[in-house]
Design an enzyme around this catalytic site. Structure first.
Site, PDB file in Angstrom:
ATOM      1  N   PRO E  16       0.798  -1.225   0.000  1.00 37.91           N
ATOM      2  CA  PRO E  16       0.000   0.000   0.000  1.00 37.91           C
ATOM      3  C   PRO E  16       0.830   1.275   0.000  1.00 37.91           C
ATOM      4  O   PRO E  16       1.885   1.329   0.643  1.00 37.91           O
ATOM      5  CB  PRO E  16      -0.809  -0.110   1.297  1.00 37.91           C
ATOM      6  CG  PRO E  16      -0.114  -1.096   2.139  1.00 37.91           C
ATOM      7  CD  PRO E  16       0.554  -2.046   1.199  1.00 37.91           C
ATOM      8  N   TYR E  29      11.977  10.777  -1.107  1.00 35.02           N
ATOM      9  CA  TYR E  29      11.960   9.438  -1.690  1.00 35.02           C
ATOM     10  C   TYR E  29      12.546   9.388  -3.092  1.00 35.02           C
ATOM     11  O   TYR E  29      12.570   8.344  -3.713  1.00 35.02           O
ATOM     12  CB  TYR E  29      10.517   8.905  -1.714  1.00 35.02           C
ATOM     13  CG  TYR E  29       9.923   8.776  -0.357  1.00 35.02           C
ATOM     14  CD1 TYR E  29      10.291   7.730   0.484  1.00 35.02           C
ATOM     15  CD2 TYR E  29       9.011   9.711   0.122  1.00 35.02           C
ATOM     16  CE1 TYR E  29       9.750   7.619   1.751  1.00 35.02           C
ATOM     17  CE2 TYR E  29       8.468   9.605   1.387  1.00 35.02           C
ATOM     18  CZ  TYR E  29       8.835   8.571   2.204  1.00 35.02           C
ATOM     19  OH  TYR E  29       8.303   8.463   3.459  1.00 35.02           O
ATOM     20  N   GLU E 104      12.290 -10.073   0.857  1.00 35.83           N
ATOM     21  CA  GLU E 104      11.529  -8.954   1.431  1.00 35.83           C
ATOM     22  C   GLU E 104      12.367  -7.702   1.313  1.00 35.83           C
ATOM     23  O   GLU E 104      13.553  -7.708   1.628  1.00 35.83           O
ATOM     24  CB  GLU E 104      11.247  -9.269   2.907  1.00 35.83           C
ATOM     25  CG  GLU E 104      10.476  -8.204   3.648  1.00 35.83           C
ATOM     26  CD  GLU E 104      10.375  -8.481   5.138  1.00 35.83           C
ATOM     27  OE1 GLU E 104      10.923  -9.524   5.586  1.00 35.83           O
ATOM     28  OE2 GLU E 104       9.784  -7.677   5.860  1.00 35.83           O
ATOM     29  N   HIS E 106      12.518  -3.301   1.866  1.00 32.09           N
ATOM     30  CA  HIS E 106      11.972  -2.036   2.374  1.00 32.09           C
ATOM     31  C   HIS E 106      12.839  -0.900   1.853  1.00 32.09           C
ATOM     32  O   HIS E 106      14.066  -0.981   1.941  1.00 32.09           O
ATOM     33  CB  HIS E 106      11.968  -2.027   3.897  1.00 32.09           C
ATOM     34  CG  HIS E 106      11.173  -3.146   4.468  1.00 32.09           C
ATOM     35  ND1 HIS E 106       9.802  -3.143   4.475  1.00 32.09           N
ATOM     36  CD2 HIS E 106      11.556  -4.334   5.001  1.00 32.09           C
ATOM     37  CE1 HIS E 106       9.376  -4.274   5.006  1.00 32.09           C
ATOM     38  NE2 HIS E 106      10.404  -5.025   5.329  1.00 32.09           N
ATOM     39  N   LEU E 107      12.196   0.132   1.327  1.00 33.58           N
ATOM     40  CA  LEU E 107      12.960   1.284   0.806  1.00 33.58           C
ATOM     41  C   LEU E 107      13.729   1.975   1.925  1.00 33.58           C
ATOM     42  O   LEU E 107      14.900   2.264   1.807  1.00 33.58           O
ATOM     43  CB  LEU E 107      12.009   2.289   0.140  1.00 33.58           C
ATOM     44  CG  LEU E 107      11.200   1.756  -1.038  1.00 33.58           C
ATOM     45  CD1 LEU E 107      10.367   2.886  -1.638  1.00 33.58           C
ATOM     46  CD2 LEU E 107      12.124   1.178  -2.102  1.00 33.58           C
ATOM     47  N   ARG E 113      12.722   3.857  12.275  1.00 34.62           N
ATOM     48  CA  ARG E 113      11.371   4.418  12.331  1.00 34.62           C
ATOM     49  C   ARG E 113      10.619   3.980  13.606  1.00 34.62           C
ATOM     50  O   ARG E 113      11.231   3.483  14.537  1.00 34.62           O
ATOM     51  CB  ARG E 113      10.636   4.023  11.050  1.00 34.62           C
ATOM     52  CG  ARG E 113      11.423   4.503   9.808  1.00 34.62           C
ATOM     53  CD  ARG E 113      10.716   4.216   8.522  1.00 34.62           C
ATOM     54  NE  ARG E 113       9.481   5.004   8.405  1.00 34.62           N
ATOM     55  CZ  ARG E 113       8.584   4.840   7.442  1.00 34.62           C
ATOM     56  NH1 ARG E 113       8.790   3.910   6.512  1.00 34.62           N
ATOM     57  NH2 ARG E 113       7.502   5.582   7.392  1.00 34.62           N
TER      58      ARG E 113
END
Lengths: 155, 155, 155, 155, 155, 155, 155, 155, 155, 155, 155, 155
Positions: E16, E29, E104, E106-107, E113
């Site tokens: 998402p 980004y 897997e 993740h950017l 975080r």
């Protein structure tokens, strides 16, 4: 229940399900039965100058009763509390009454098993703990007690 | 570092601050020094048909180095990791390489001490654990290993 | 204690306070007594081709004894451990010896009750669990076992 | 979506990935497909005097929609929430609107699996829970509902 | 949805809000859009002898559907589950059906975080994880899969 | 989806099961339907010089889609995430893209309910939170936004 | 220790027990030794225009010393902290001094292993993390650094 | 302390350090002083047909005293417990005596602040909570109370 | 077991190890034996118009049996559950059947002892709790029950 | 290592990475190097009638060695354990051997930093702790020790 | 309350029960009374060119009042919050208003005491903390403040 | 504040909101006011040969002041700390100064209430605790103190 001879007495208590020792899954727990363990402890005791009595029950209350009856009769106690290790405050309280050195023993390495088996209600009131050595652990426990129990002179 | 004789070899590792054994607070820890412990282990080993080597360091890295050097040289290992018991994953990883039976030993009953001493990073990969028996625990550990180590035939 | 007929045997164990079923608060738990439950299980068993034995005790040790005595005598076991669900490692250990399918049953929905009732010491070693269906849950448990138990040929 | 006959209606909801039943790993989950499960539930329902409708979705929102659409149309509900068991408050809230008996079912014994599968967001609002019985659990769930659902007189 | 050419197929799934990539906050980004990422993956795939398909959705159920549809069609899968990383057991269960290596990605570095982003429901069933490398992480993930995926011979 | 008039636009999002408002249990939640709530918000908005759009869905993905579509179209957002409050990181991430003031609202006092409803995944990224005021809370939320949203000059 | 050529320098640090790579359990970790890994990194570095130095130690202090010595000498750092990943604040503090991009790498997927391996003391100060890709992960880490390190002009 | 007019009375209680409002850091909390807030509440109250009394103290005991003195004198209460929100059971107990609707208000969004500010000892006994709206939150709280308080007829 | 006289009956239950009272460590627990405590309770009961029965066991099951047998026979119950305080759900369940006022008593102050003694499984279903007053606590407990038990008219 | 003069000796131990003091980020930690700190401590010591020795290492084992070597040589010890503060039980055990007053010092306020820095393995065995005062904290620590150390008479 | 002289002012706040200093248990806390501590601080302040004011209260609210009154009047603050250390968010909030350096002091080593004393609500907003040095800690705190407070020129 | 007569003095302290006793909700707490409780305690005291003083405050600081003033004046203290039970370390510290037996009393059974009421900051420093007996608990507490307080001879 007092040991009859003039040797220092050691009481060995086996907790629930240990009566099945050697009768189930000999490939895992070995073929030695509890009777054979007890006989071996008696012989080893004699060689160490110790009188060994043994007791097994699946009933927490019966173990508490047996510990209370041991008051003033023994110089040391070996206990494999099995499943009661992790939950029985009543056994802990009974052991606290004895004021004699206690060795806690486990056949298996409890730290390799389910997390709820990692916590012992007995460990911090025992002299020490032996785990993971199988039935040979009883022999080690007896040696450990022999090392701290003074010979009694009943003559 | 390989044991020279044809006896099965046992490596005994003492963790940090154990070099002070017998030099401080003899009224608590007894007057036996680490050298005396090691000498006693050698003699006991001989009586059991085992060759015993010993090692002590305050340096986690040095203990890891020593364990790695033990690869293929011993039939069993006894370790008193002392303060490293509770924190050293590096020692755990090195021990995992050995694929020989390991007995973890503590002089004191770690369950009577601070909560951070109740957790062992070694316990679940050892054969078993002996705690609270003082320096006599080393003797018991050696017996326990003798019970599982097969005699080697180097002829 | 072995079932006498050639039908596969099922042992049903009721834990503490279940002997009061139907005698107290019928408006809540219904008016069915434990004897009536047991009789119903016997009949249902017959219709399913199963021989059903039952046992109730308020004593953890007596339940352990009964489970041990069941070794080799039954094809399946139904247990409503009641209060022992959440605390008894001894019953868990005894059940582990049996190596037969076990169905855990609770009359009430344990997840609607106090948090300490949400944890079962039995659940992860059972075939499955049925809760919240009242005494009808016993019937479901028996059907579930009938579905997995193979008919025995004692001829 | 209202059941057409005058029989009490039961809605059966299958959560995510259950559409793959019988299509993957038949050696583990069996060769029964979800269509076959649904057909079997229909037949079993008829024998119990119940009209059975079924629904499967991988979409939480679609399951919420379907539950809302069931308002006033059914006398009971069976749900295997699968992965949503442990996380979906939305399905819980939708079920709370229905005010009919709900049976929660899991094919596998969720207490033998990862810890995050031990917690159900549905369990405390259901009539009861059946787990670990495989697809036979659906049959048991239907029987359990039949036991509490009163026949309707739509004439 | 099966890759048309004889090259080993890789499915890339974006979770998402990744459809907004490059459209918002390019200073953070980067200005690369998801379309550009996908195009780049196609080209990189070709240079590695891999056929790359891509999919993005904000709907958990749609991602589950897409993974199910991938059964038997791909040799490997790359997934950036975004927000679903931390909560979706349904995606985990769908991925478990595939039995192909999963990477897997993740950017961002999820460990910089909020704490709720530190836990992944996917990590322990993946081959491995790449995080914090921005969109370049997709390239690395593809290389990693190329390293383990065997060429297929569809001739 | 952009508001057509020159008034500042406010988007109001209703989460799962809120479409049932006023249709079930009017004695608890009141007889006001969601349509009436939305109509009331439109009128209140006009009196405050605000254009109000509304959206409801039981699908997390649809809510994420709607929030993304709102980018650049509104000066403020009111969200009653209902069951998604406690679990949806995807909605949180979508809201983070908007960079407009957000007011979180709950009809009931979430602190009087189950513990899992006490944690909000939205609260720390919202301007503020209003709970426990029933449908009147929407009116308060609109006033709160009117207090911080600057009039737009679209002429 | 400064790289001699005018290429951007990358320091690769291998933590405890990695010196045993390829020497033990080749069926699990592969037959590649650490020397071969380092040689491969050198070659890969050259192809990327990077000068690669490597270092391994079982001593936390020695790794801290080496990181301090790297101050001002490298444009990037790759670290496989092995057992120190989970405990070493000293290495974390040393890395914090460097102010260059750091890539953390693990050969195995740490999320498939014991819970104490899930926590990294390095992850939140690194650029990113690569795990589970075996020794190929080093190549990916080098590529990742090449992607962010600017070429230096030492002329 | 009873309101003199025939209007329904509302008591507004401000907790510790709120007497400094507007006197420190106006760039953060705004330039409105507590006196101005109170004056504004009085005017807003009049427009809503409510008599508003206010009270501030840095002493928990004084706030408890004031709440007790309010028994039977007011139709509603607004409280910004400030630092006492998270710790004062005494204020909770005093509020429980009143049996009138209570609105809890916080100027800032407590969920953006330190974790110890996320827990309120008041929230579950209040009608509802408003946070993050600055001093405008008092106005909203007054409206919320006006919405539930019935006009009194003291004539 | 029913009290024979027409006085309201009180049952006093002593948990495990309390049979040793006065026999061990009189300097700590005093020299009063359990028989003397029971005798004293009988006399105190008479002076308060109460018939007192007493029971002690080290067996949890025996205590459950005794409580069940008390159904309908007593107006109040005093229990010193000793070690069972912290673990016995079975005793809790039995007490819940009685529906008479229960006073929980502990000789020692359980909050001065090990943390596992701070939690009582009985406290929240008792009328109240008295701890730390030694054997005098029994007298206080009897007075407390006398204060709430209505005289019975058995004539 | 024994102080040569007749002044009471103080040993100052600096943990890992403190050798970089003043060499990195002088705008944060100041421009004072560790050598300058040590020189200042020597001078301050002289003015207080104390002989000051200093030691720094990045190696936990080396610090343990140094503490052991200090046995019987000093009247007090100042330690800034830096990263080892939070993890080193070995240093704790070594310090416990000394039986002299110990002051723990931290340059920064450890309570403003990451949570894992809030726990000290040393604090509860030290005389006291000084944190957050920068290098001036060493001066304060020396004064604190001077206040408790008695002058020695070696004549 | 403003210091009258042109020296930089320091406010010293003593929390609850510190008024009993020197009056109870002089063998433990010493015979120095709080008045003597304050006098000593005044003299030490003069020698450092600082004007020292002191305040003690057992009332949290009074301490908050005093801190508020200190706004703009002092260059530094020393606080021994005693029991309020662990619970008072109100004092924390008041201190946050001051924007001057704060030194937190504890007479005893709080890490040697009950766990609830290990957490300070003040520590992370103070310049630093001094504990375990007895009343001499006040002198050290004053020196620490002198080291950071700039002389004021009020002429 | 010293008791005037030659009887042993007992101080009774009532915490916050207890001044409302009997004035609110008499159906729950009874119609007895605090004045009547105090009067009853005076009379009971006389019958036991004890002089009873009482004190109530909603201010923690005032209770601390009163306890300090009690130093040397009383032989025992009864405290119902009410809301302060769970949070006040200041009252605990003041009570610790007294060195006289303290009985903690709660009118209600605190274990039936919210979890935050289960923890007492006083319990482990009191002689014992009485809860759940309503105002009669004060009488029991006085008896308990009479049982341990020695008569004083002030003649």
């Amino acid at each position: 229940m007092k040991p009859k001879m003039n040797l220092p007495g050691i009481l060995v208590i086996h907790g629930p399900n240990l009566n099945m020792l050697g009768k189930r899954e000999p490939e895992i727990y070995g073929a030695t039965t509890l009777d054979e363990v007890n006989a071996g402890l008696g012989e080893k005791g004699q060689s160490l100058g110790l009188q060994v009595d043994t007791f097994q029950s699946n009933h927490e209350g019966a173990i508490v009763d047996r510990i209370q009856a041991a008051l003033g009769c023994y110089q040391g106690l070996i206990i494999n509390p099995a499943a009661f290790t992790h939950t029985s405050i009543a056994i802990r309280d009974a052991l606290l009454l004895l004021k004699i050195p206690i060795v806690e023993i486990h056949l298996s390495n409890i730290y390799k098993r389910e997390p709820f088996r990692h916590k012992s209600m007995i460990a911090d009131i025992a002299l020490g703990q032996i785990s993971g050595m199988g039935v040979f652990g009883y022999t080690l426990a007896l040696e450990a007690l022999a090392n701290v129990v003074k010979p009694v002179d009943n003559a």
